[in-house]
Design a protein around this motif. Sequence first.
Motif: not given
Length: 461
Positions: A329-341
């Motif tokens: 539903n347009g929401v990205r799930y998962g602990d992926v690299l590009d979410a890290v700041d």
Amino acid sequence: MRLAPLFVLVLAVLTAAARADTDVTPAVAKSPLLQSIASDVKPDELRAAIGKLVGFGTRHTLSDTTSNTRGIGAARRWVKGRFEEFSRHCNGCLQIDMPEQTVTGERIPQPAAIVDVLAIQRGTDDPDRIIVISGHIDSRVRDVMDAKSDAPGADDDGSGTAAVIEAARVLSKLKFRATLVYAVLSGEEQGLYGGKLLAQYARDHHWRVEAALNNDIVGNTLGTNGVKDASHVRVFSEGTRSTETPEQATRRRYNGGEVDSPSRNLARFVSGLADGYLTDFSVRMVYRTDRYSRGGDQVPMLAAGYPAVRFTEAIENYTREHEDVRTENGVRYGDVLDAVDFPYLAQVARLNAITMAALASAPPPPAEVKTEGAVSMDTKVSWTAVPGAASYRVWWRDTTAPQWSNSRAVGDATTLLLKDVNIDDWFFGVSSVSADGYESPIEFPGPAGAFNAAPGAAQEK
Ligand SMILES: [Zn+2]
């Protein structure tokens, strides 16, 4: 004449201050060493480390251990290789050890090996006094038993693992009085097995652990609710010691100490360093062992009697943690690299590195801190001298204050009579200071506050 009441008020305040015998809190002297350590921590190094970890597909504790490209075995061997590389650059200053234990449990139905990767940088003066940094290398998806699916674990806990590696890279170039231990743990998601193994290793090697800094989920700044916070890190600390005996608890309930475990005073120490050395970044102390009903590898260290805190990002993203990688539903799930700041993670890593350096440059906190003064206008504070301390500082604060506020430097004395400071009205503590100005955490009196990091200090049973 109209100014008279104000004048009287000012006088009254000054008189009260004099009666409390209050020194001004010392200005934090900036250490060039800590400043240079902070500036040596690089977001790009952290990005490269997590990128590499994510590249192993999954690091589930029960995943492949023989492949060189996929699974937790390959990931652990890569970390070991990084430690070996740092060690080559410091004339073998890191001793690398991979303690292993075969376990079964609720989340480990068949016997499996839990393996930690440790790099140990021996202290020059007091090698049995230990400062630990840890993170867990294992990752998971929604089903905690799924060892096959991709589980990138970029934030949980690639971020903490990268912070450990970066601390090793930066600090192994330097020498410290106490020993630094860089610990990459396994089996966290299956039941804190790597933390238990570390605690056992510490006991077996008679380590006097002064501080364990556990980093778990330290790289995200965007909350599930869209709120962003890149300027705080939470530091969780237990209020009363896990190892407190019933007799100690009875005394502590009566005289106080429920907010002054060594772990809590370690958290205060970390908070002070963030304020002194980092820009736009501060600690939000949380008076809890961990997040509500959740756990981490600091817990087995606390259970073993060692002061320990948990670092976690200020705001978590629950669509990332422990999730299968997907878009729904347009929401990205998962602990992926590009979410890290990465600039944010660098701040957390800096804070860890300067904390380790500050602790290892300072003497241990004083031993056997005591206060006396019931039914007296004055309070006597005393302690036992510790090696490496050139001087001591006695601290006190209002019983409801979160941070220590008043202090007095006492030279190399091991006792101080605080005239007209009533024991009933304040909490007291003492820190040790090295000849070159590094100050230990503040130790609260009695078993409630004891770090037990000095040689010969009574160890908790
Ligand atoms: Zn975790």
